[in-house]
Design an enzyme around this catalytic site. Structure first.
Site, PDB file in Angstrom:
ATOM      1  CG  ASP A 278      27.367 -15.066 -43.013  1.00  0.00           C
ATOM      2  OD1 ASP A 278      26.703 -15.998 -42.198  1.00  0.00           O
ATOM      3  OD2 ASP A 278      28.127 -14.411 -42.414  1.00  0.00           O
TER       4      ASP A 278
ATOM      5  CD  GLU B  70      28.407 -16.025 -36.742  1.00  0.00           C
ATOM      6  OE1 GLU B  70      28.948 -16.270 -35.521  1.00  0.00           O
ATOM      7  OE2 GLU B  70      29.331 -16.250 -37.695  1.00  0.00           O
TER       8      GLU B  70
HETATM    9 ZN    ZN Z   1      29.871 -19.890 -37.653  1.00  0.00          ZN
END
Ligand code: ZN
Length: 501
Positions: A124, A192
């Site tokens: 992501d 993340e």
């Molecule tokens: Zn990163």
């Protein structure tokens, strides 16, 4: 053991293909921070040049993160990796319950005679809009027309470049018919940039299953300290974030009517906040200094060897305002010592103008960056006691409450572990120079989760440079870092196989 020379020349010959792979990855706008888009409704989403409603924004971003996961799955399958998508629960976006992006786990090689390396990356990215000041469309990987070798695009360095780097390594070995020198386990997440929700639970639940048998771990998701010197990162500071709430009257008051007649919450708060830290950065809360682990000679030598000029930090902060003019003191201030920063006061009058309000309740916010052996709990105990004692000295009839809003422990790895020694040799062979040994002043929470839950030595092996601009506009990776980064990851595997425990 040096990397197979056929691998290294394959990487050189396939630069164009590798850039194409990264280009495809960047073109998928896998923004996981969509909740932020939805709740603040900052700007319309520009990726498809359509004026979409908020609901559709959410939908399209969720789909793009999924699409990036599918792309990764397809790539892994083509490269001979046994990969699986794992659902790790749901979260709420704009009042709707949607699946979290899947965690993708994969394995290639299962030879008990070889070491097993676990790698982590995330697929992501942070949000990006052309109108935020990007030179080029953020989701089109664009080479700098001046020929500098910079490749601009969201995720180019954070973290699609490094993840594609691992795929490049696998592709080279597959096409050359070369055996991998280690067994590889991989874990790629799609949340993340949005808090890694539930990843810790996933690691915990797979500890004795998928993650069993891993010998050490490598994460490429941070950066060199400067633009010239490769580094290995072996520590991260933690953080404790606090609020001090002071409440007095049950309504805001006017200073012309009540000034001089009541205990003012803001006056109490400023008095306490002024006692936390000196202007020279010294933390005044008793007990904290005594907790700091003593600096070893090896550690000091590592700080002294870091390539760093005071001008680097002057440029980074935009002025000559450093606490010290000494490089080692400055580096240790950022990486090795705790620091206390005052962040703000909620409830204070802060608009332009001269309003004569006496706020009835204010919240002061500050945080402390943690280093070994400061723990969330030990520091919080000292902070709470100190603030309460200082408040008692004020003789105020207001009420005080002080509490931790969130905390993250510091992390440190053994930089002399065989995985670090292998990465050291790999860096020397790919870059022709020894790496700096750095620590980050901030936190990367997944590192701590993997290290603590799995009990593994974790190596942070950055691919990109300090000026890559992860999270900001015009994020880039230099072609040289991407290509040599691919060689570095591959060479590290060979050195890992050869380095004695
Ligand atoms: Zn990163």
């Amino acid at each position: 053991m040096a990397a197979d020379p056929k691998f290294l020349s394959y990487v050189d010959e396939h630069q164009a293909d590798y850039i194409k792979r990264l280009s495809k990855a960047v073109s998928i706008a896998s923004v996981s921070g969509n909740l932020r888009w939805a709740s603040f409704q900052v700007k319309p989403v520009a990726i498809k040049n359509l004026s979409l409603t908020t609901d559709i924004h959410i939908h399209s971003y969720v789909k793009d993160v999924e699409a990036m996961g599918d792309f990764l799955m397809e790539q892994l399958a083509n490269l001979g990796v046994t990969a699986e998508k794992r659902q790790i629960g749901t979260h709420i976006l704009e009042g709707k319950e949607v699946d979290l992006p899947p965690v993708i786990i994969g394995q290639i090689g299962n030879d008990p005679k070889k070491k097993t390396l676990l790698i982590y990356g995330h697929y992501d990215v942070q949000p990006a809009l052309k109108e935020d000041g990007w030179l080029y469309p953020p989701f089109e990987l664009t080479p700098d027309p001046s020929g500098s070798g910079r490749l601009y695009g969201r995720g180019s360095t954070d973290d699609k470049g490094p993840v594609m780097g691992w795929l490049n390594v696998l592709e080279a070995h597959k096409n050359l018919g070369l055996e991998l020198p280690v067994n590889l386990k991989m874990c790629f997440e799609g949340m993340e940039e949005n808090g890694s929700t539930n990843l810790d639970k996933f690691i915990e639940s797979e500890k004795d299953k998928f993650f069993a048998g891993a010998d050490c771990m490598c994460i490429s998701d941070n950066y060199w300290l400067d633009t010239k010197t490769p580094c290995l990162t072996y520590g991260l500071r933690g953080i404790n974030y606090y609020e001090i709430k002071i409440s007095g009257p049950d309504r805001d008051l006017h200073s012309g009517v009540f000034g001089g007649t009541v205990h003012e919450p803001m006056t109490d708060l400023i008095s306490i906040m002024s006692k936390l830290v000196t202007p020279a950065g010294e933390i005044l809360i008793p007990g904290i200094k005594e907790l700091i682990a003593p600096v070893t000679n090896d550690e000091r030598a590592k700080f002294e060897a870091i390539h760093f000029e005071m001008s680097d930090i002057h440029a980074a902060v935009g002025g000559d305002v450093t606490l010290s003019e000494d490089t080692v003191t400055t580096l240790m201030g950022r990486m090795r010592n705790p620091s206390l920063s005052l962040h703000g006061i909620e409830g204070a009058f802060s608009a332009p103008g001269s309003k004569t309000v006496i706020p009835c309740s204010v919240k002061g916010k500050f945080s402390i960056r943690l280093v070994p052996n400061l723990t969330i709990k030990s520091v919080t105990d000292y902070v709470v006691k100190f603030v309460q004692d200082e408040f008692a000295k004020l003789g105020s009839k207001n009420k005080v409450d002080v509490y931790l809003t969130h905390g993250g422990e510091p992390w440190i790895a053994d930089p002399n572990h065989y995985s670090y020694r292998a990465a050291h040799k790999a860096t020397e062979s790919v870059y022709g120079q020894a790496p700096d040994y750095t620590r980050e002043g901030g936190s990367i929470p997944v590192t701590l989760d993997f290290a603590n839950i799995l009990g593994l030595n974790v190596l942070l092996l950055p691919v990109g440079r300090g000026d890559d601009g992860a999270h900001s506009t015009n994020e880039k990776i230099d072609t040289d870092n991407y290509i040599r980064g691919t060689k570095l990851l591959g060479t590290y595997m060979y050195e890992l196989a050869a380095t004695k425990e």
